[in-house]
Design an enzyme around this catalytic site. Structure first.
Site, short mmCIF file in Angstrom:
data_model
loop_
_atom_site.label_atom_id
_atom_site.label_comp_id
_atom_site.label_asym_id
_atom_site.label_seq_id
_atom_site.Cartn_x
_atom_site.Cartn_y
_atom_site.Cartn_z
CE LYS A 4 0.55 12.06 59.90
NZ LYS A 4 1.62 11.53 60.71
CB THR A 42 -2.51 14.93 61.22
OG1 THR A 42 -1.14 14.66 61.51
CG2 THR A 42 -2.96 14.06 60.05
CE LYS A 49 -6.35 14.12 63.15
NZ LYS A 49 -5.37 14.97 63.81
P1 NAD Z 1 -2.64 16.34 71.96
O1 NAD Z 1 -4.10 16.17 72.11
O2 NAD Z 1 -1.71 15.72 72.95
O3 NAD Z 1 -2.29 17.91 71.92
C1 NAD Z 1 -3.10 18.89 71.34
C2 NAD Z 1 -3.12 20.09 72.28
O4 NAD Z 1 -3.84 21.16 71.68
C3 NAD Z 1 -3.80 19.80 73.62
O5 NAD Z 1 -2.88 20.04 74.67
C4 NAD Z 1 -4.98 20.76 73.65
O6 NAD Z 1 -5.26 21.27 74.94
C5 NAD Z 1 -4.49 21.85 72.72
N1 NAD Z 1 -5.57 22.68 72.17
C6 NAD Z 1 -6.75 22.28 71.62
N2 NAD Z 1 -7.47 23.36 71.21
C7 NAD Z 1 -6.71 24.45 71.51
C8 NAD Z 1 -6.91 25.84 71.35
N3 NAD Z 1 -8.02 26.33 70.80
N4 NAD Z 1 -5.94 26.68 71.78
C9 NAD Z 1 -4.81 26.19 72.36
N5 NAD Z 1 -4.56 24.87 72.54
C10 NAD Z 1 -5.51 24.01 72.12
O7 NAD Z 1 -2.29 15.85 70.48
P2 NAD Z 1 -0.84 15.47 69.91
O8 NAD Z 1 -0.60 14.02 70.11
O9 NAD Z 1 0.14 16.49 70.38
O10 NAD Z 1 -1.11 15.68 68.34
C11 NAD Z 1 -1.19 16.95 67.75
C12 NAD Z 1 -1.34 16.79 66.25
O11 NAD Z 1 -0.22 16.05 65.74
C13 NAD Z 1 -2.59 15.98 65.84
O12 NAD Z 1 -3.13 16.57 64.68
C14 NAD Z 1 -2.05 14.59 65.58
O13 NAD Z 1 -2.85 13.87 64.64
C15 NAD Z 1 -0.67 14.90 65.02
N6 NAD Z 1 0.32 13.83 65.19
C16 NAD Z 1 0.43 13.18 66.38
C17 NAD Z 1 1.37 12.16 66.52
C18 NAD Z 1 1.53 11.40 67.82
O14 NAD Z 1 2.19 10.36 67.83
N7 NAD Z 1 0.97 11.90 68.92
C19 NAD Z 1 2.20 11.82 65.44
C20 NAD Z 1 2.10 12.54 64.25
C21 NAD Z 1 1.14 13.54 64.14
#
Ligand code: NAD
Length: 301
Positions: free
Chosen positions: A171, A96, A246
């Site tokens: 979104k 997102t 966010k």
């Molecule tokens: P998260 O923080 O659990 O996972 C993100 C991952 O990206 C982490 O493991 C981090 O180490 C990795 N990362 C960061 N920089 C990196 C790089 N340069 N190279 C490789 N890996 C890297 O977040 P999430 O909950 O999985 O959410 C991911 C996305 O999905 C976000 O944009 C969030 O807003 C969106 N989202 C989350 C949810 C939810 O319920 N968690 C729901 C809908 C959308």
């Protein structure tokens, strides 16, 4: 297919698992070794870098925290654009992020003959695990047609929202409406408490009346009427307040850029910012009911 999945966090890891279950070869990469180890335990290949993951992939999916991470993974040295030079794999960003960043990246991809889609999701970790996410997709018709079978392995509802940025726009609009709605339901149930009206009675009436909503019937922020709601497990997420803040901030950025009046969206952002400041970041976003209950009328207006 050979698929790269970059960002194996709360969402990316179960999404990769569903791609593996569907028979794809998934090269996963994350900065955190612990997340890579979980991907290996699920039967995936752990890549040593972004370039290693994307090097021979037919589809590259990114699932990263925010726009700056996505930008650096695509455009940085050894990033996706470098790694796929001379080939035309499909690029899908499911994080997102803001509309402006994805449009800029999609234009850069397009100039190199690549399709980059924005495909943010709704459904949370539960939906990612069950493979029932909703994908809202922005980009070309051709790109969408290539993406659909891949997204189908991770989601149930796959909708082409329009041109590049339309997925992120959908979104932002959806979550702004949800936050405003959730605050409204919380206020209604709080007023009922203060007026001595039984919560279950209000629920029985309102859930079949004109104020009916998903926030009330599936996710009631007041403990009691909906047993499966986070309000009945101490507001454990679910969808955390920090993530809602966010998304509301992204929506306000988009509204400012587009000149759209969103007085309630803006107020919702301030309320969620105050909740985060009060230490509720990690709680489910429906905790707004408990937070409001702890405020005086003057404090909360
Ligand atoms: P998260 O923080 O659990 O996972 C993100 C991952 O990206 C982490 O493991 C981090 O180490 C990795 N990362 C960061 N920089 C990196 C790089 N340069 N190279 C490789 N890996 C890297 O977040 P999430 O909950 O999985 O959410 C991911 C996305 O999905 C976000 O944009 C969030 O807003 C969106 N989202 C989350 C949810 C939810 O319920 N968690 C729901 C809908 C959308």
């Amino acid at each position: 297919m050979k698929i790269a999945l970059i960002g194996l966090g709360n969402m990316g890891l179960p999404m990769a698992a569903n791609l593996l279950k569907a028979g794809h070869q998934v090269a996963g990469y994350d900065l955190l070794p612990g997340n890579c180890a979980k991907h290996a335990a699920n039967g995936g290949r752990v890549a040593t870098s972004v370039a290693d993951a994307a090097g021979d992939a037919e589809v590259v999916v990114t699932m990263l925290p925010a726009g700056r991470h996505v930008e650096s993974v695509f455009t940085g040295q050894g990033g996706v654009f470098d790694a796929v030079r001379g080939r035309t794999p499909l690029l899908i960003d499911s994080s997102t992020i803001d509309v402006a960043t994805v449009r800029r990246l999609a234009a850069e991809a397009g100039a190199a003959g690549l399709d980059l889609l924005d495909a943010p999701v709704s459904g949370g970790v539960g939906g990612a695990t069950a493979g029932t996410l909703t994908f809202m997709v922005g980009g070309t018709q051709g790109g969408f047609a290539r993406a659909e079978p891949v997204l189908r392995a991770m989601g149930k509802t796959i909708i082409h929202a329009g041109a590049s940025g339309a997925g992120q726009a959908a979104k932002a609009c959806n979550n702004m409406m949800l936050a405003v709605n959730m605050i409204g339901v919380a206020e209604g149930f709080l007023l009922a408490d203060k007026l001595g009206l039984d919560r279950q009675k209000l629920f029985d009436i309102a859930s079949t009346a004109t104020s009916q909503s998903w926030a009330m019937t599936s996710y009631c922020p007041a403990p009691g009427p909906v047993p499966a709601a986070p309000s009945n497990r101490g507001y454990a997420p679910g969808f955390a307040t920090a993530l809602m803040l966010k998304d509301l901030t992204l929506a306000q950025g988009a509204a400012e850029g587009a000149g759209a009046p969103t007085p309630l969206g803006s107020h919702a952002q301030r309320i969620y910012a105050a909740m985060a400041e009060a230490g509720e970041s990690g709680q489910d976003f429906s905790v707004v009911f408990r937070w409001l209950a702890g405020q005086t009328r003057d404090e909360a207006v």
